[in-house]
Design a protein around this motif. Structure first.
Motif, short mmCIF file in Angstrom:
data_model
loop_
_atom_site.label_atom_id
_atom_site.label_comp_id
_atom_site.label_asym_id
_atom_site.label_seq_id
_atom_site.Cartn_x
_atom_site.Cartn_y
_atom_site.Cartn_z
N TRP A 277 0.90 -1.15 0.00
CA TRP A 277 0.00 0.00 0.00
C TRP A 277 0.93 1.20 0.00
O TRP A 277 1.62 1.47 1.00
CB TRP A 277 -0.87 -0.04 1.26
N ALA A 278 1.00 1.89 -1.12
CA ALA A 278 2.07 2.86 -1.36
C ALA A 278 2.19 3.93 -0.28
O ALA A 278 1.21 4.53 0.12
CB ALA A 278 1.84 3.53 -2.70
N THR A 279 3.41 4.13 0.18
CA THR A 279 3.70 5.30 1.03
C THR A 279 4.81 6.11 0.36
O THR A 279 4.62 7.24 -0.01
CB THR A 279 4.12 4.91 2.46
N HIS A 280 5.99 5.51 0.16
CA HIS A 280 7.10 6.22 -0.48
C HIS A 280 7.17 5.79 -1.93
O HIS A 280 7.66 4.71 -2.25
CB HIS A 280 8.43 5.89 0.21
N GLY A 281 6.70 6.65 -2.82
CA GLY A 281 6.72 6.32 -4.25
C GLY A 281 5.38 5.75 -4.68
O GLY A 281 4.72 5.04 -3.93
N PRO B 84 2.36 3.66 -6.68
CA PRO B 84 2.23 2.23 -6.95
C PRO B 84 2.83 1.90 -8.32
O PRO B 84 2.48 2.53 -9.32
CB PRO B 84 0.70 2.01 -6.99
N SER B 85 3.79 1.00 -8.39
CA SER B 85 4.40 0.62 -9.66
C SER B 85 5.08 -0.73 -9.47
O SER B 85 5.33 -1.16 -8.33
CB SER B 85 5.45 1.65 -10.10
N ASP B 86 5.41 -1.38 -10.59
CA ASP B 86 6.13 -2.66 -10.50
C ASP B 86 7.42 -2.46 -9.73
O ASP B 86 7.82 -3.25 -8.88
CB ASP B 86 6.48 -3.19 -11.90
N CYS B 87 8.09 -1.35 -10.07
CA CYS B 87 9.42 -1.11 -9.50
C CYS B 87 9.37 -0.86 -7.99
O CYS B 87 10.19 -1.36 -7.23
CB CYS B 87 10.03 0.07 -10.25
N ASN B 88 8.36 -0.10 -7.56
CA ASN B 88 8.28 0.21 -6.13
C ASN B 88 7.69 -0.94 -5.31
O ASN B 88 7.76 -0.92 -4.07
CB ASN B 88 7.44 1.47 -5.91
N ALA B 89 7.08 -1.90 -5.99
CA ALA B 89 6.50 -3.05 -5.26
C ALA B 89 7.62 -3.82 -4.54
O ALA B 89 8.78 -3.77 -4.95
CB ALA B 89 5.78 -3.97 -6.24
N CYS C 218 26.22 3.00 -3.18
CA CYS C 218 24.99 2.24 -3.44
C CYS C 218 24.14 2.94 -4.49
O CYS C 218 24.04 4.17 -4.49
CB CYS C 218 24.15 2.16 -2.17
N ARG C 219 23.50 2.18 -5.34
CA ARG C 219 22.59 2.75 -6.31
C ARG C 219 21.18 2.25 -5.99
O ARG C 219 21.01 1.10 -5.57
CB ARG C 219 22.97 2.33 -7.74
N PHE C 220 20.22 3.14 -6.17
CA PHE C 220 18.84 2.77 -5.82
C PHE C 220 17.97 2.71 -7.07
O PHE C 220 18.15 3.50 -7.99
CB PHE C 220 18.28 3.78 -4.81
N HIS C 221 17.06 1.77 -7.07
CA HIS C 221 16.25 1.56 -8.27
C HIS C 221 14.79 1.96 -8.05
O HIS C 221 14.03 2.04 -8.98
CB HIS C 221 16.34 0.09 -8.70
N SER C 222 14.42 2.13 -6.80
CA SER C 222 13.02 2.49 -6.51
C SER C 222 12.99 3.75 -5.65
O SER C 222 14.03 4.23 -5.21
CB SER C 222 12.35 1.34 -5.74
N GLU C 223 11.78 4.25 -5.42
CA GLU C 223 11.64 5.44 -4.56
C GLU C 223 11.35 5.05 -3.12
O GLU C 223 11.02 5.89 -2.30
CB GLU C 223 10.47 6.29 -5.07
N THR C 224 11.41 3.78 -2.80
CA THR C 224 10.90 3.33 -1.50
C THR C 224 11.91 3.48 -0.36
O THR C 224 13.12 3.48 -0.59
CB THR C 224 10.51 1.84 -1.57
N ASP C 225 11.37 3.56 0.84
CA ASP C 225 12.22 3.53 2.03
C ASP C 225 12.73 2.09 2.26
O ASP C 225 13.79 1.87 2.83
CB ASP C 225 11.45 4.04 3.26
N THR C 226 11.95 1.12 1.76
CA THR C 226 12.29 -0.29 1.97
C THR C 226 13.62 -0.66 1.31
O THR C 226 14.45 -1.36 1.89
CB THR C 226 11.16 -1.17 1.39
N GLU C 227 13.83 -0.14 0.11
CA GLU C 227 15.06 -0.48 -0.60
C GLU C 227 16.27 0.02 0.19
O GLU C 227 17.34 -0.61 0.19
CB GLU C 227 15.04 0.10 -2.02
#
Ligand code: F6R
Length: 665
Positions: free
Chosen positions: A75-79, A81-86, A119-128
């Protein structure tokens, strides 16, 4: 809100995880994903936007072999809803995959530091950020995954429930929690992990609820092990679930919401059972009886809650003030927590939450406890965080509520508050023995009276048609063309659900124009006074949530200070007007709405004649003592919103943007 499932065992990992995700769908989500650790030591992550069924389609031609796996509904918080942020998210080297519920408040700080380390990040999430941090620490300290998880979590500010799998250790899942729920199911030679017990109840009833800052090591062939963030072994408390699989299914109803509305006859019985005894003469609420001194010396009660539970809280205020003569304040938990509250050890703070996991309510509890208040919880989910964080409390015992829009939990909460108020009154002597017996007897009758109210179902279903649509059709004809008009209207109604009326063209001026105007409703006003005011708020919330029609609940007498300006033929008012001590007053308010051309649906007591002559539609409910009227009057409103939403083709069990368990701030 987000859901986690994990599995290690002899079953088909993919199947168990997907079935588990379906069980968690009721929480609300916008994307789903799965990570599978294969026997050959690869880590496959598959993700898809939208429903779990999209993920299943995506996985059709993929390698689904696995020894262990974790899965997630986001349930989107940071970023967005998308495949990438899932979730799950991979670590940079692809060795780890992680799922997470909650929010990491210092994620930006951590992300900047990790970026500086390459480090490189691929999503907008805090989880990554968290999975990259774990990997960074693991490599830097050359330590085990367990140690890297512990060290990383020490740096995290915020709430988390996480599960991590590692490519090189296909037989192990590491999980941890803080302020976000996680429970481990212990089966025979298999273990499960989930945000609540629904994904694994069909496999095992034995489970362990993780406590804040505990880390679980779930390993094939090994007993469960728990440690603290400081690596001290933690105690394992095994709980036996009372949940049954039939409670998680629709049982022949088209939607969970309708099933749950109809279940209220039995859920209220369960809620009352063993608590109103001696033919109603004695109320036994152990949470009150075990804390006599606290309730006898309480100078004030502050009730904190969110949403529907806040509406129940408002009723709690009326009940407790009426019956116990203790001043009560009601606060939105989200406001209370940042309001620098003034509390001390003579205050009782009551926290009401169906899920027992609402982040704002949990935070309010922590503040109240830190200030010395005695905290009493009213919750539905056994073993959830709120009952564990509070000093004492009462379960409402209405069984799992799967429909996102709360119905049976609301009536259960109000029933518990009624019994809690009566139990305190009994203790304090603010009600006589006769008054207690009267309320006790009336409580016993409520379940069967609710059954009677449910008899309004088809009337409400029909009524809902008039009020559902923003547009309607009038089919007019004369002579031979009149039956054609009728048939045309019927067809439109049958297959498009658009309200249509066929009429002899010349008759139109004698009525239908006025009656059809209110089918243009884009807004509703819900009005009530006294005990019926929170019912009005709750009715408006139900309509908003599932039909997406704007609705506002208002104290009926406040209407003249502003909202009355809104009233015209296109603004229907739902007025809750049972036969109580404010009845004469609300009749005036009904007149005021009518005088401005407003259309009215009124909930009245059986036999009412006054409002019947003014309102456009009346729904009669049985007479009950005033304090119990909200349980009876709220049910027609639940049905009304259900049918309006169904007519509009909305998904009532999973309304857009909403989550069942709101575990983020
Ligand atoms: C509305 C609804 C929500 C919840 C709110 C608090 O139908 O269900 O407004 O009441 O999110 O949830 P709990 O009661 O779980 O704390």
């Amino acid at each position: 809100m987000c859901g986690i499932v994990g599995y290690i065992g002899g079953g088909n990992v993919y199947d168990v995880l997907i079935k588990g995700l379906h069980r968690l769908e009721y929480r609300g989500y916008d994307s789903a994903g799965i990570a599978l650790v294969t026997p050959s030591g690869t880590l496959n992550v598959y993700k898809a936007m939208g429903k779990v069924s999209n993920l299943e389609n995506f996985c059709k031609d993929k390698n689904l072999d696995a020894l262990a796996g974790i899965a997630h509904t986001r349930w989107a918080t940071h970023g967005e809803p998308s495949d990438c942020n899932a979730h799950p998210h991979y670590s940079e080297d692809g060795n780890l995959a992680l799922v997470h519920n909650g929010t990491i408040e210092n994620y930006k700080l951590l992300k900047d530091a990790l970026t500086q380390h390459g480090c490189r990040f691929h999503s907008e999430t805090d989880t990554e950020v968290l999975v990259q941090l774990i990997e960074y620490i693991k490599v830097k300290n050359n330590c085990s995954l367990l140690d890297a998880v512990r060290e990383s979590l020490k740096q995290v500010v915020g709430a988390y429930a996480i599960a991590v799998v590692e490519k090189d250790h296909p037989n192990r899942i590491i999980a941890a929690r803080k302020s976000s729920p996680l429970v481990i199911g212990i089966g025979e030679d298999e273990m499960f992990l989930a945000s609540d017990a629904t994904p694994f109840v069909e496999y095992t009833k034995e489970c362990v609820y993780l406590k804040d800052e505990e880390v679980a090591i779930i390993e094939r062939g090994e007993p469960l092990k728990l440690v603290t963030l400081e690596n001290k072994e933690a105690k394992i408390d095994v709980t036996t679930l009372e949940l049954s699989i039939s409670q998680l299914e629709k049982g022949g109803y088209p939607h969970f919401m309708l099933k749950e509305i109809f279940e209220q006859t039995s859920t209220l019985k369960d809620c009352i059972r063993g608590r109103v005894v001696n033919g109603g003469k004695r109320i036994i609420i152990s949470g009150v009886d075990d804390n006599k001194e606290k309730f006898l010396s309480a100078k004030r009660i502050v009730i904190v809650a969110c949403g529907t539970s806040w509406h129940a809280a408002l009723l709690g205020k009326y009940l407790i003030q009426d019956m116990c003569r203790i001043p009560v304040e009601v606060e939105y938990a989200s406001e209370f927590r940042y309001s620098n509250p003034v509390l001390d050890d003579r205050d009782i703070v009551m926290a009401i939450s169906q899920s027992g996991e609402t982040a704002d309510t949990l935070a309010a509890i922590k503040i109240a406890k830190s200030m010395g208040a005695f905290v009493y919880g009213i919750s539905n989910v056994v073993g959830s965080s709120i009952p564990r964080e509070t000093d004492s409390g009462t379960y409402i015992h209405v069984g799992p509520e799967i429909g996102v829009a709360s119905t049976k939990a609301f009536t259960g909460q109000v029933m518990v508050l009624t019994m809690v108020a009566a139990a305190i009154a009994q203790l304090k002597g603010t009600m006589t023995q006769e008054e207690i017996a009267e309320i006790g007897k009336a409580i016993h009758k409520i379940p069967s009276l609710v059954g009677k109210v449910l008899g309004l179902n088809s009337k409400i279903e029909r009524l809902s048609l008039i009020y559902t649509y923003a547009r309607n059709f009038l089919y007019l004809g004369r002579g031979y063309s009149y039956p054609v008009a009728l048939e045309g209207a019927l067809k439109l109604k049958e297959i498009s659900y658009i309200h249509a009326e066929g009429y002899p063209a010349a008759e139109m001026k004698h009525g239908p124009i006025a009656s059809l105007i209110y089918t243009y409703a884009r807004n509703f006003l819900y009005l009530g006074r006294g005990y019926s005011y929170p019912v009005a708020l709750e009715g408006a919330l139900k309509l908003k949530e599932i039909s997406y029609i704007h609705a506002e609940g208002y104290p009926a007498a406040e209407m003249k200070h502003g909202p009355i300006a809104l009233i015209d033929a296109e603004m229907p008012s739902v007025i809750i007007a049972p036969n109580d001590h404010l009845y004469e007053k609300i009749v005036n308010n009904v007149q005021q709405v009518k005088a401005r051309g407003g259309s009215i649906i009124a909930i009245v007591t059986e036999g009412d004649t006054t409002i019947r002559n003014i309102a456009d539609h009346v729904l009669e409910v049985p007479e009950v003592p005033e304090a119990l009227s909200p349980i009876i009057t709220s049910i027609p409103l639940q049905l009304l919103s259900y049918y309006i939403a169904i007519n509009k083709g909305k998904n009532v069990d999973m309304p857009r943007n909403l989550a069942k368990s709101v575990t983020v701030e």
